[in-house]
Design a protein around this motif. Structure first.
Motif, PDB file in Angstrom:
ATOM      1  N   ALA A 192      -3.900  -5.731  -5.522  1.00  0.00           N
ATOM      2  CA  ALA A 192      -4.997  -5.749  -4.685  1.00  0.00           C
ATOM      3  C   ALA A 192      -5.739  -6.985  -4.422  1.00  0.00           C
ATOM      4  CB  ALA A 192      -6.276  -4.655  -5.227  1.00  0.00           C
ATOM      5  N   GLN A 243      -8.915  -9.375 -11.466  1.00  0.00           N
ATOM      6  CA  GLN A 243      -9.949  -8.716 -11.013  1.00  0.00           C
ATOM      7  C   GLN A 243     -11.016  -9.534 -10.397  1.00  0.00           C
ATOM      8  OE1 GLN A 243     -11.439  -6.232 -13.970  1.00  0.00           O
ATOM      9  NE2 GLN A 243     -13.390  -7.033 -13.756  1.00  0.00           N
ATOM     10  N   LEU A 276      -6.700   0.542  -7.010  1.00  0.00           N
ATOM     11  CA  LEU A 276      -6.174  -0.870  -6.886  1.00  0.00           C
ATOM     12  C   LEU A 276      -5.827  -1.439  -8.037  1.00  0.00           C
ATOM     13  CD1 LEU A 276      -8.625   0.236  -4.714  1.00  0.00           C
ATOM     14  CD2 LEU A 276      -9.456  -2.545  -4.526  1.00  0.00           C
ATOM     15  N   THR A 297      -4.559  -4.702 -10.106  1.00  0.00           N
ATOM     16  CA  THR A 297      -4.580  -6.163  -9.966  1.00  0.00           C
ATOM     17  C   THR A 297      -4.551  -6.712 -11.279  1.00  0.00           C
ATOM     18  OG1 THR A 297      -5.841  -8.076  -9.187  1.00  0.00           O
ATOM     19  CG2 THR A 297      -7.131  -6.174 -10.086  1.00  0.00           C
ATOM     20  N   ILE A 349       0.900  -1.098  -0.065  1.00  0.00           N
ATOM     21  CA  ILE A 349      -0.014  -0.011   0.068  1.00  0.00           C
ATOM     22  C   ILE A 349       0.863   1.359  -0.167  1.00  0.00           C
ATOM     23  CG2 ILE A 349      -1.690   1.270   1.263  1.00  0.00           C
ATOM     24  CD1 ILE A 349      -2.546  -1.431   2.480  1.00  0.00           C
ATOM     25  N   CYS A 388     -15.514   0.560  -7.909  1.00  0.00           N
ATOM     26  CA  CYS A 388     -14.205   0.795  -8.561  1.00  0.00           C
ATOM     27  C   CYS A 388     -14.559   1.398 -10.059  1.00  0.00           C
ATOM     28  CB  CYS A 388     -13.324  -0.187  -8.323  1.00  0.00           C
ATOM     29  SG  CYS A 388     -12.540  -0.326  -6.836  1.00  0.00           S
ATOM     30  N   LEU A 417     -11.040 -10.163  -6.485  1.00  0.00           N
ATOM     31  CA  LEU A 417     -11.445  -9.137  -5.857  1.00  0.00           C
ATOM     32  C   LEU A 417     -12.973  -9.319  -5.291  1.00  0.00           C
ATOM     33  CD1 LEU A 417      -9.821  -5.843  -7.265  1.00  0.00           C
ATOM     34  CD2 LEU A 417      -9.001  -7.274  -5.361  1.00  0.00           C
ATOM     35  N   ALA A 422     -10.309  -6.761   2.751  1.00  0.00           N
ATOM     36  CA  ALA A 422     -11.098  -6.108   1.981  1.00  0.00           C
ATOM     37  C   ALA A 422     -12.403  -5.577   2.453  1.00  0.00           C
ATOM     38  CB  ALA A 422     -11.406  -7.164   0.939  1.00  0.00           C
ATOM     39  N   ILE A 479      -3.029   0.394  -3.839  1.00  0.00           N
ATOM     40  CA  ILE A 479      -3.004  -0.956  -3.371  1.00  0.00           C
ATOM     41  C   ILE A 479      -2.911  -1.892  -4.268  1.00  0.00           C
ATOM     42  CG2 ILE A 479      -4.230  -2.579  -2.147  1.00  0.00           C
ATOM     43  CD1 ILE A 479      -5.985  -0.229  -0.948  1.00  0.00           C
TER      44      ILE A 479
END
Length: 189
Positions: free
Chosen positions: A77, A108, A103, A105, A2, A119, A111, A85, A74
């Motif tokens: 993520a 995805q 975020l 990643t 982070i 988002c 997540l 989370a 992040i």
């Protein structure tokens, strides 16, 4: 990890960026950065854990000294555990107006759906071989065929392709293929 950045003057007035970046010396404000790497927590986890997100949630509430933008990254993520989370959800639902939370990643789908729904999705396309060639040349890689193969092995990631090159992965790969060919040829003859 982070990474948190606030566009503010540092408390002591020092700006470490100016020594390495001449352009930074010309700006009237500096960037202070705090980073919470996804190091092993007290429980030994390599995930982004709830304590890190709680620290972020507290940090992001405070106003910056000069009303600059606060930026949080992040990444990756998908390494947030379920508690982390869930802790981030409230901040994503009602983020401070002076904050940008990103975020990053490659996965995805890993997540939480509730995180994804809060988002804005921005896809980044992989760079092409033609776009990478000048950079790879500056890095000392000149063979286009090898660069293409390295990029393919790195799933289009130039930094990973460079690391594979430095670790002699193509040589190791060729040795493995030759040994496999030898085993197959002896079995078939």
């Amino acid at each position: 990890s982070i990474n948190k950045v606030a566009n503010d003057e540092e408390a002591d007035g020092n700006n470490d960026d100016t020594a390495s970046n001449p352009a930074a010396a010309t700006t009237s404000t500096t960037t202070t950065s705090r980073s919470t790497k996804n190091k092993k927590s007290s429980s030994g986890s390599r995930y982004i854990v709830i304590e890190q997100i709680r620290e972020l949630n507290e940090w992001i509430k405070f106003k910056s000294h000069y009303q600059g933008l606060k930026i949080v990254l992040i990444a990756p993520a998908e390494q947030m555990n379920i508690n982390a989370a869930n802790s981030l959800l409230k901040t994503l639902e009602d983020p401070p107006g002076d904050a940008l939370i990103m975020l990053a990643t490659s996965y995805q789908a890993q997540l939480l759906a509730t995180i994804r729904s809060r988002c804005q999705l921005i896809n980044f396309a992989a760079v092409t071989l033609e776009q990478c060639l000048p950079w790879f040349t500056k890095q000392g890689l000149a063979n286009n065929h090898d660069i293409g193969l390295l990029l393919a092995l790195a799933d289009g990631g130039p930094l990973l392709a460079l690391e594979l090159s430095r670790n002699q992965v193509l040589t190791q790969r060729m040795t493995l293929f030759n040994e496999l060919e030898g085993v197959i040829t002896k079995r078939l003859t």
